[in-house]
Write an enzyme that holds these catalytic residues in place. Structure first.
Site, short mmCIF file in Angstrom:
data_model
loop_
_atom_site.label_atom_id
_atom_site.label_comp_id
_atom_site.label_asym_id
_atom_site.label_seq_id
_atom_site.Cartn_x
_atom_site.Cartn_y
_atom_site.Cartn_z
N THR A 139 -21.15 18.61 37.92
CA THR A 139 -21.70 17.35 37.44
C THR A 139 -21.29 16.18 38.34
O THR A 139 -20.27 16.27 39.04
CB THR A 139 -21.19 17.10 36.01
OG1 THR A 139 -21.48 15.77 35.62
CG2 THR A 139 -19.67 17.30 35.90
N ASP A 140 -22.05 15.11 38.26
CA ASP A 140 -21.68 13.89 39.01
C ASP A 140 -20.42 13.24 38.43
O ASP A 140 -19.78 12.43 39.09
CB ASP A 140 -22.84 12.88 39.02
CG ASP A 140 -23.37 12.48 37.66
OD1 ASP A 140 -22.83 12.95 36.63
OD2 ASP A 140 -24.33 11.69 37.61
N GLU A 141 -20.07 13.62 37.18
CA GLU A 141 -18.95 12.94 36.52
C GLU A 141 -17.61 13.21 37.21
O GLU A 141 -16.64 12.48 36.98
CB GLU A 141 -18.85 13.36 35.05
CG GLU A 141 -20.12 13.06 34.31
CD GLU A 141 -19.97 13.02 32.80
OE1 GLU A 141 -18.84 12.96 32.29
OE2 GLU A 141 -21.02 13.01 32.13
N TYR A 164 -13.45 16.31 29.81
CA TYR A 164 -14.60 17.10 30.29
C TYR A 164 -14.69 17.06 31.81
O TYR A 164 -14.71 18.10 32.48
CB TYR A 164 -15.91 16.58 29.67
CG TYR A 164 -17.15 17.07 30.40
CD1 TYR A 164 -17.52 18.40 30.36
CD2 TYR A 164 -17.92 16.19 31.16
CE1 TYR A 164 -18.65 18.87 31.04
CE2 TYR A 164 -19.05 16.64 31.86
CZ TYR A 164 -19.41 17.98 31.79
OH TYR A 164 -20.50 18.43 32.48
N LYS A 168 -14.18 20.02 34.67
CA LYS A 168 -15.22 20.40 35.63
C LYS A 168 -14.68 20.24 37.06
O LYS A 168 -14.95 21.07 37.93
CB LYS A 168 -16.48 19.56 35.44
CG LYS A 168 -17.25 19.82 34.16
CD LYS A 168 -17.81 21.23 34.03
CE LYS A 168 -18.92 21.54 35.00
NZ LYS A 168 -19.52 22.88 34.74
P1 NAD Z 1 -24.90 23.22 26.94
O1 NAD Z 1 -23.72 22.71 26.18
O2 NAD Z 1 -26.26 22.94 26.42
O3 NAD Z 1 -24.80 24.80 27.11
C1 NAD Z 1 -23.60 25.44 27.42
C2 NAD Z 1 -23.79 26.94 27.19
O4 NAD Z 1 -22.56 27.61 27.54
C3 NAD Z 1 -24.09 27.30 25.73
O5 NAD Z 1 -25.13 28.23 25.67
C4 NAD Z 1 -22.77 27.92 25.22
O6 NAD Z 1 -22.97 28.87 24.20
C5 NAD Z 1 -22.25 28.54 26.50
N1 NAD Z 1 -20.77 28.70 26.47
C6 NAD Z 1 -19.85 27.76 26.12
N2 NAD Z 1 -18.62 28.29 26.18
C7 NAD Z 1 -18.76 29.59 26.58
C8 NAD Z 1 -17.84 30.65 26.82
N3 NAD Z 1 -16.51 30.48 26.67
N4 NAD Z 1 -18.32 31.83 27.24
C9 NAD Z 1 -19.67 32.02 27.40
N5 NAD Z 1 -20.58 31.06 27.17
C10 NAD Z 1 -20.14 29.84 26.76
O7 NAD Z 1 -24.71 22.66 28.41
P2 NAD Z 1 -25.80 22.16 29.46
O8 NAD Z 1 -26.08 20.73 29.22
O9 NAD Z 1 -26.89 23.14 29.54
O10 NAD Z 1 -24.91 22.22 30.80
C11 NAD Z 1 -24.84 23.43 31.55
C12 NAD Z 1 -23.96 23.21 32.76
O11 NAD Z 1 -24.49 22.14 33.54
C13 NAD Z 1 -22.53 22.82 32.43
O12 NAD Z 1 -21.68 23.47 33.34
C14 NAD Z 1 -22.49 21.32 32.64
O13 NAD Z 1 -21.20 20.89 33.02
C15 NAD Z 1 -23.48 21.16 33.77
N6 NAD Z 1 -24.17 19.86 33.86
C16 NAD Z 1 -24.84 19.36 32.76
C17 NAD Z 1 -25.54 18.17 32.88
C18 NAD Z 1 -26.31 17.59 31.71
O14 NAD Z 1 -26.81 16.48 31.82
N7 NAD Z 1 -26.45 18.30 30.60
C19 NAD Z 1 -25.55 17.49 34.09
C20 NAD Z 1 -24.85 18.02 35.19
C21 NAD Z 1 -24.17 19.22 35.05
O1 TDX Z 2 -24.67 8.14 20.66
C1 TDX Z 2 -24.53 7.87 21.88
N1 TDX Z 2 -24.58 6.56 22.27
C2 TDX Z 2 -24.41 6.16 23.56
O2 TDX Z 2 -24.46 4.96 23.87
C3 TDX Z 2 -24.30 8.88 22.89
C4 TDX Z 2 -24.23 10.33 22.51
C5 TDX Z 2 -24.15 8.46 24.18
N2 TDX Z 2 -24.18 7.15 24.53
C6 TDX Z 2 -24.03 6.77 25.94
C7 TDX Z 2 -22.85 7.35 26.65
C8 TDX Z 2 -23.35 7.47 28.08
O3 TDX Z 2 -23.21 6.24 28.75
O4 TDX Z 2 -25.18 7.30 26.61
C9 TDX Z 2 -24.83 7.78 27.92
C10 TDX Z 2 -25.18 9.25 28.02
O5 TDX Z 2 -24.31 9.95 27.15
P1 TDX Z 2 -24.30 11.56 27.04
O6 TDX Z 2 -25.66 12.04 26.71
O7 TDX Z 2 -23.17 11.93 26.14
O8 TDX Z 2 -24.05 11.97 28.54
P2 TDX Z 2 -22.86 11.68 29.59
O9 TDX Z 2 -21.61 11.30 28.90
O10 TDX Z 2 -23.41 10.76 30.63
O11 TDX Z 2 -22.68 13.17 30.20
C11 TDX Z 2 -23.84 13.96 30.51
O12 TDX Z 2 -24.16 13.92 31.87
C12 TDX Z 2 -23.34 14.64 32.75
C13 TDX Z 2 -23.70 15.40 30.04
O13 TDX Z 2 -23.37 15.43 28.66
C14 TDX Z 2 -22.68 16.14 30.86
O14 TDX Z 2 -22.63 17.51 30.47
C15 TDX Z 2 -23.10 16.06 32.30
O15 TDX Z 2 -22.11 16.63 33.10
#
Ligand code: NAD
Ligand code: TDX
Length: 358
Positions: A139-141, A164, A168
């Site tokens: 992630t960019d975080e 988190y 990562k």
């Molecule tokens: P998500 O939370 O929707 O899905 C995570 C999945 O991992 C789920 O299916 C869960 O059951 C599985 N999981 C969790 N713990 C586990 C374990 N111990 N063993 C096996 N499976 C397990 O997450 P997402 O949003 O799809 O993110 C997927 C990946 O992408 C993550 O690594 C996250 O850090 C990265 N990522 C997400 C975003 C975003 O915006 N969502 C952005 C950049 C990177």
């Molecule tokens: O109820 C809310 N109100 C609010 O203002 C929630 C849930 C979030 N927010 C804000 C927090 C952030 O500035 O919105 C922005 C986005 O929040 P999230 O959806 O929780 O995302 P973020 O914290 O940016 O992280 C996400 O992007 C990077 C994903 O959850 C991560 O898994 C990924 O790595």
């Protein structure tokens, strides 16, 4: 020369991005004819319904294993049993707010789980040198928070701020260490915020969409001026596949939307879209906005410089933001039964009854 794979282990394939990736791998749009092994624990965020229709259509090309990446012997067994030659490692605890309340699972799954996968890959691939790859999804975080100017580049220093992002970052370092120390063939990508179908409704965009549809308050943290860089999930998957095929081993690639939005402006954009798509009064929707206590340690701005993947691998974003948001809004409107099941925990109980733990 492009790499080609036979047995791709996708971890976390029942989650939001992983399930979209599996649909992509088994769909018509790419040149992959091998098998996908989906290893997922099915936590609250993992849902096999995200893959409905996939198993039936893919036949022997798709295998699901319910299991925990923290279970070292299970992970090794999976590598052996399915002759895994590549990994796309999505499995993680992914919600920042949950990591603030209860960080334990973030450390065990994101750090120890990644370590187990690296160890299993190293063991299984010793002596092999063709078309094997461990691709780590990050992630960019991990880069921390930006002020009003500047971008995260691949060489930006790591400066994670939440449990988190720290977990990562730790996993990213382990992946790179296995390349440098043992020569494990790895690639890594750091992506900005994804949005699209099947995203668990705890995340900002689906939460706002659903609360608007249901007339519930729209909680905006702090002053609402935090900025995120949004990318449609399919564009993330396309980038990952390009890196897997052509990316340079041991290198990382930033992936981003080049699409920065202040949270409050994004909510107003969603209000406009939902007023059109669901015929809601925009003035009533605006009244639902409530500014709530800020997230502790809330990162101010994320913005990705994705010039490297564009220049070197020819990747481009393909889905324009308003179009992606409209598709997403329509998807949630048409899948309220999915929403209700993942929110109620009903699905989790069903899974307990229907899948025996390995
Ligand atoms: P998500 O939370 O929707 O899905 C995570 C999945 O991992 C789920 O299916 C869960 O059951 C599985 N999981 C969790 N713990 C586990 C374990 N111990 N063993 C096996 N499976 C397990 O997450 P997402 O949003 O799809 O993110 C997927 C990946 O992408 C993550 O690594 C996250 O850090 C990265 N990522 C997400 C975003 C975003 O915006 N969502 C952005 C950049 C990177
Ligand atoms: O109820 C809310 N109100 C609010 O203002 C929630 C849930 C979030 N927010 C804000 C927090 C952030 O500035 O919105 C922005 C986005 O929040 P999230 O959806 O929780 O995302 P973020 O914290 O940016 O992280 C996400 O992007 C990077 C994903 O959850 C991560 O898994 C990924 O790595």
């Amino acid at each position: 020369m492009e790499r080609s794979f036979k047995n791709i282990l996708v971890t976390g394939g029942a989650g939001f991005i992983g399930s979209n990736m599996i649909r992509y791998l088994l769909g018509e749009k790419i040149d992959f004819e091998g098998r996908v092994i989906n290893l997922d624990l099915l936590t609250y965020a993992g849902n096999l319904e995200n893959l409905s229709g996939v198993a039936e259509k893919a036949g022997k090309r798709y295998v699901f294993v319910k299991g925990d990446i923290r279970d070292k012997s299970l992970v090794e067994e999976v590598f052996e049993e399915f002759d895994v030659d590549s990994v796309i490692h999505f499995a993680a605890e992914s919600h920042v707010d949950r990591s603030i309340v209860s960080p334990d699972a973030f450390i065990t799954t994101n750090v120890i789980g990644t370590f187990n996968l690296l160890e299993a890959a190293k063991k299984a691939w010793e002596g092999k040198d063709n078309d094997i790859l461990f691709h780590h999804i990050s992630t960019d975080e991990v880069y921390g928070s930006l002020g009003p100017h500047g971008y995260f580049r691949e060489d930006s220093p790591y400066d994670p701020h939440s449990p988190y992002s720290a977990s990562k970052a730790a996993s990213d370092h382990l992946v790179m260490a296995y390349h440098h120390t043992y020569g494990l063939p790895v690639t890594l990508s750091n992506c900005s915020n994804n949005y699209g179908p099947y995203q668990f409704p705890e995340k900002f965009i689906p939460l706002m969409i659903l609360n608007m549809l249901e007339g519930k308050p729209l909680p905006i943290y702090g002053d609402g001026k935090n900025i995120r860089d949004w990318l449609y999930v399919e564009d993330h998957n396309i980038a990952v596949w390009l890196i897997m095929k052509k990316g340079i081993l041991g290198q990382k690639y930033n992936i981003g939307g080049e699409n920065e939005w202040e949270n409050i402006k994004l909510v107003n954009k969603l209000i406009y879209i939902i007023s059109c798509e669901a015929k809601k009064d925009p003035e009533l929707l605006k009244k639902l906005i409530v500014f709530v206590k800020d997230r502790p340690g809330h990162d101010r701005r994320y913005a990705i410089d994705c010039g490297k993947i564009k220049r070197e691998l020819g990747w481009r974003q393909t889905v324009e933001f308003e179009e992606g948001l409209r598709r997403t809004v329509r998807w949630y409107m048409e899948h309220m039964d999915w929403v209700n099941r993942v929110r109620s925990g009903e699905y989790m109980r069903w899974i307990e009854l229907n899948y025996l733990k390995r």
